[in-house]
Structure formats: structure tokens, C-alpha cells
Design a protein around this motif. Structure first.
Motif, PDB file in Angstrom:
ATOM      1  N   MET A  34       0.835  -1.193   0.000  1.00 36.72           N
ATOM      2  CA  MET A  34       0.000   0.000   0.000  1.00 36.72           C
ATOM      3  C   MET A  34       0.871   1.245   0.000  1.00 36.72           C
ATOM      4  SD  MET A  34      -1.382   0.615   3.867  1.00 36.72           S
ATOM      5  CE  MET A  34      -1.732   2.308   3.430  1.00 36.72           C
ATOM      6  N   GLY A  35       0.254   2.317  -0.436  1.00 35.72           N
ATOM      7  CA  GLY A  35       0.967   3.583  -0.481  1.00 35.72           C
ATOM      8  C   GLY A  35       0.118   4.714   0.055  1.00 35.72           C
ATOM      9  N   TRP A  36       0.778   5.803   0.436  1.00 38.17           N
ATOM     10  CA  TRP A  36       0.113   7.053   0.805  1.00 38.17           C
ATOM     11  C   TRP A  36       0.543   8.128  -0.191  1.00 38.17           C
ATOM     12  CZ3 TRP A  36      -3.597   7.823   4.445  1.00 38.17           C
ATOM     13  CH2 TRP A  36      -3.769   6.842   5.418  1.00 38.17           C
ATOM     14  N   PHE A  37      -0.435   8.898  -0.635  1.00 34.41           N
ATOM     15  CA  PHE A  37      -0.199  10.024  -1.521  1.00 34.41           C
ATOM     16  C   PHE A  37      -0.870  11.244  -0.922  1.00 34.41           C
ATOM     17  CE2 PHE A  37       1.524   8.242  -5.503  1.00 34.41           C
ATOM     18  CZ  PHE A  37       1.429   6.900  -5.207  1.00 34.41           C
ATOM     19  N   ARG A  38      -0.537  12.415  -1.443  1.00 32.56           N
ATOM     20  CA  ARG A  38      -1.210  13.631  -1.013  1.00 32.56           C
ATOM     21  C   ARG A  38      -1.368  14.568  -2.200  1.00 32.56           C
ATOM     22  NH1 ARG A  38       3.579  16.202   2.854  1.00 32.56           N
ATOM     23  NH2 ARG A  38       5.010  16.802   1.163  1.00 32.56           N
ATOM     24  N   GLN A  39      -2.388  15.415  -2.094  1.00 29.71           N
ATOM     25  CA  GLN A  39      -2.649  16.382  -3.154  1.00 29.71           C
ATOM     26  C   GLN A  39      -3.057  17.694  -2.540  1.00 29.71           C
ATOM     27  OE1 GLN A  39      -5.438  15.048  -6.140  1.00 29.71           O
ATOM     28  NE2 GLN A  39      -4.597  16.468  -7.634  1.00 29.71           N
ATOM     29  N   ALA A  40      -2.261  18.720  -2.803  1.00 28.95           N
ATOM     30  CA  ALA A  40      -2.566  20.073  -2.352  1.00 28.95           C
ATOM     31  C   ALA A  40      -3.336  20.794  -3.457  1.00 28.95           C
ATOM     32  CB  ALA A  40      -1.277  20.811  -2.022  1.00 28.95           C
ATOM     33  N   PRO A  41      -4.104  21.827  -3.122  1.00 35.87           N
ATOM     34  CA  PRO A  41      -4.870  22.563  -4.137  1.00 35.87           C
ATOM     35  C   PRO A  41      -3.971  23.067  -5.258  1.00 35.87           C
ATOM     36  CG  PRO A  41      -5.565  23.211  -1.948  1.00 35.87           C
ATOM     37  CD  PRO A  41      -4.352  22.342  -1.760  1.00 35.87           C
ATOM     38  N   GLY A  42      -4.390  22.777  -6.479  1.00 33.13           N
ATOM     39  CA  GLY A  42      -3.660  23.254  -7.636  1.00 33.13           C
ATOM     40  C   GLY A  42      -2.405  22.473  -7.963  1.00 33.13           C
ATOM     41  N   LYS A  43      -2.169  21.393  -7.232  1.00 28.16           N
ATOM     42  CA  LYS A  43      -0.965  20.591  -7.470  1.00 28.16           C
ATOM     43  C   LYS A  43      -1.336  19.159  -7.824  1.00 28.16           C
ATOM     44  CE  LYS A  43       2.171  23.240  -4.516  1.00 28.16           C
ATOM     45  NZ  LYS A  43       3.196  23.145  -3.439  1.00 28.16           N
ATOM     46  N   GLU A  44      -0.383  18.465  -8.418  1.00 29.74           N
ATOM     47  CA  GLU A  44      -0.599  17.064  -8.758  1.00 29.74           C
ATOM     48  C   GLU A  44      -0.492  16.192  -7.502  1.00 29.74           C
ATOM     49  OE1 GLU A  44       1.045  17.031 -13.377  1.00 29.74           O
ATOM     50  OE2 GLU A  44       2.028  15.817 -11.840  1.00 29.74           O
ATOM     51  N   VAL A  93      -4.827  16.953   0.941  1.00 26.23           N
ATOM     52  CA  VAL A  93      -5.676  15.787   1.139  1.00 26.23           C
ATOM     53  C   VAL A  93      -4.789  14.557   0.984  1.00 26.23           C
ATOM     54  CG1 VAL A  93      -7.661  14.464   0.332  1.00 26.23           C
ATOM     55  CG2 VAL A  93      -7.716  16.969   0.265  1.00 26.23           C
ATOM     56  N   TYR A  94      -4.857  13.673   1.963  1.00 25.22           N
ATOM     57  CA  TYR A  94      -4.023  12.478   1.976  1.00 25.22           C
ATOM     58  C   TYR A  94      -4.870  11.265   1.583  1.00 25.22           C
ATOM     59  CZ  TYR A  94      -0.077  14.904   4.019  1.00 25.22           C
ATOM     60  OH  TYR A  94       0.993  15.749   4.223  1.00 25.22           O
ATOM     61  N   TYR A  95      -4.323  10.462   0.684  1.00 24.79           N
ATOM     62  CA  TYR A  95      -5.004   9.281   0.171  1.00 24.79           C
ATOM     63  C   TYR A  95      -4.157   8.039   0.417  1.00 24.79           C
ATOM     64  CZ  TYR A  95      -7.581  12.710  -2.653  1.00 24.79           C
ATOM     65  OH  TYR A  95      -8.347  13.769  -3.084  1.00 24.79           O
ATOM     66  N   CYS A  96      -4.810   6.943   0.745  1.00 26.38           N
ATOM     67  CA  CYS A  96      -4.110   5.669   0.723  1.00 26.38           C
ATOM     68  C   CYS A  96      -4.523   4.919  -0.539  1.00 26.38           C
ATOM     69  CB  CYS A  96      -4.376   4.838   1.968  1.00 26.38           C
ATOM     70  SG  CYS A  96      -6.080   4.317   2.221  1.00 26.38           S
ATOM     71  N   ALA A 105       1.242   7.401  -9.088  1.00 28.67           N
ATOM     72  CA  ALA A 105      -0.158   7.278  -8.680  1.00 28.67           C
ATOM     73  C   ALA A 105      -0.993   6.521  -9.708  1.00 28.67           C
ATOM     74  CB  ALA A 105      -0.746   8.663  -8.444  1.00 28.67           C
ATOM     75  N   ASN A 106      -0.695   6.699 -10.985  1.00 27.78           N
ATOM     76  CA  ASN A 106      -1.546   6.074 -12.013  1.00 27.78           C
ATOM     77  C   ASN A 106      -1.368   4.562 -12.095  1.00 27.78           C
ATOM     78  OD1 ASN A 106       0.937   5.944 -13.215  1.00 27.78           O
ATOM     79  ND2 ASN A 106       0.420   7.210 -14.976  1.00 27.78           N
ATOM     80  N   GLU A 107      -0.480   4.007 -11.314  1.00 25.90           N
ATOM     81  CA  GLU A 107      -0.280   2.556 -11.315  1.00 25.90           C
ATOM     82  C   GLU A 107      -1.060   1.866 -10.200  1.00 25.90           C
ATOM     83  OE1 GLU A 107       3.821   1.519 -11.522  1.00 25.90           O
ATOM     84  OE2 GLU A 107       4.186   2.740 -13.305  1.00 25.90           O
TER      85      GLU A 107
END
Length: 121
Positions: A34-44, A93-96, A105-107
Motif C-alpha cells: 500500500m501507499g500514501w499520496f497527497r494532493q494540495a490545491p492546484g498541485k498534482e 488531502v491524503y489518500y491511501c 499514482a496512475n499505477e
């Protein structure tokens, strides 16, 4: 298909800590990386950390290395992201995601709905 639900986000002052949780709907989660990702406003969406299915291998983005710790409890179908020494630039926003440890992320096949982390200065 397994579903993921994040929790633990919130508002914290700079220098503070939060622990995010990612709970899976099925026992098969224990066989997934599993992984954790994050996305800030206006960013990838950007990679934060990942962990192998056994927990024996972990990976971190340079920006969080030494401050964040990824872990998992397969008996509880849950992964964690312990975040210490938080900075305003960690606000996102943090996503698992599952089931890989790749930084791209696209994988990933499965995503949670995300949890907001806001760090005030």
C-alpha cells in the motif's frame, strides 16, 4: 474489490503530529502493498510513502523522510501514516492506495476517499 477508508486527518499547528489510518474492507488487504499520496490545491497528487505487504520494506519521499513513518497491522486490515514535525507545506488531502509500492499514482488500482490534513503556521 477491496475498499479503503482513510481517517485521522485534521487541523494541527506546525511542529505537531497526526496519525492517519487506512482501513480495508477485506482480509485480502494483508496480501497487498500500500501507499500514501497527497494532493494540495492546484498541485498534482504526489507520492508520500509506501510499504510492502509484510511491512518489511518501506519507502519515503525525500520531503517526508525522517518525519513520517508508514506501518501496517494486517490483523486489523489497517495501514498507518504517523506524521511528526508537521509543516504548513504538508497541508493536503491524503489518500491511501493499493496494491503496489510504486511512486506513480496512475499505477495504483484502489484508492480511498481521502482525508484532509491542514497544518497552520
Amino acid at each position: 474489490q477491496v475498499q479503503l477508508v482513510e481517517s485521522g486527518g485534521g487541523l494541527v499547528e506546525a511542529g505537531g503530529s497526526l496519525r492517519l489510518s487506512c482501513t480495508a474492507s477485506k482480509r485480502i488487504f494483508s496480501s497487498y502493498a500500500m501507499g500514501w499520496f497527497r494532493q494540495a490545491p492546484g498541485k498534482e497528487r504526489e507520492f508520500v510513502a509506501a510499504i510492502s505487504w509484510s511491512g518489511s520494506n518501506t519507502y519515503y519521499a525525500d520531503s517526508v523522510k525522517g518525519r513520517f513513518t508508514i506501518s501496517r497491522d494486517n490483523a486489523k486490515n489497517t495501514g498507518y501514516l504517523q506524521m511528526n514535525s508537521l509543516k504548513p507545506e504538508d497541508t493536503a488531502v491524503y489518500y491511501c492506495a493499493a496494491p503496489y509500492t510504486t511512486t506513480r499514482a496512475n499505477e495504483y488500482d484502489v484508492w480511498g476517499q481521502g482525508t484532509q490534513v491542514t497544518v497552520s503556521s
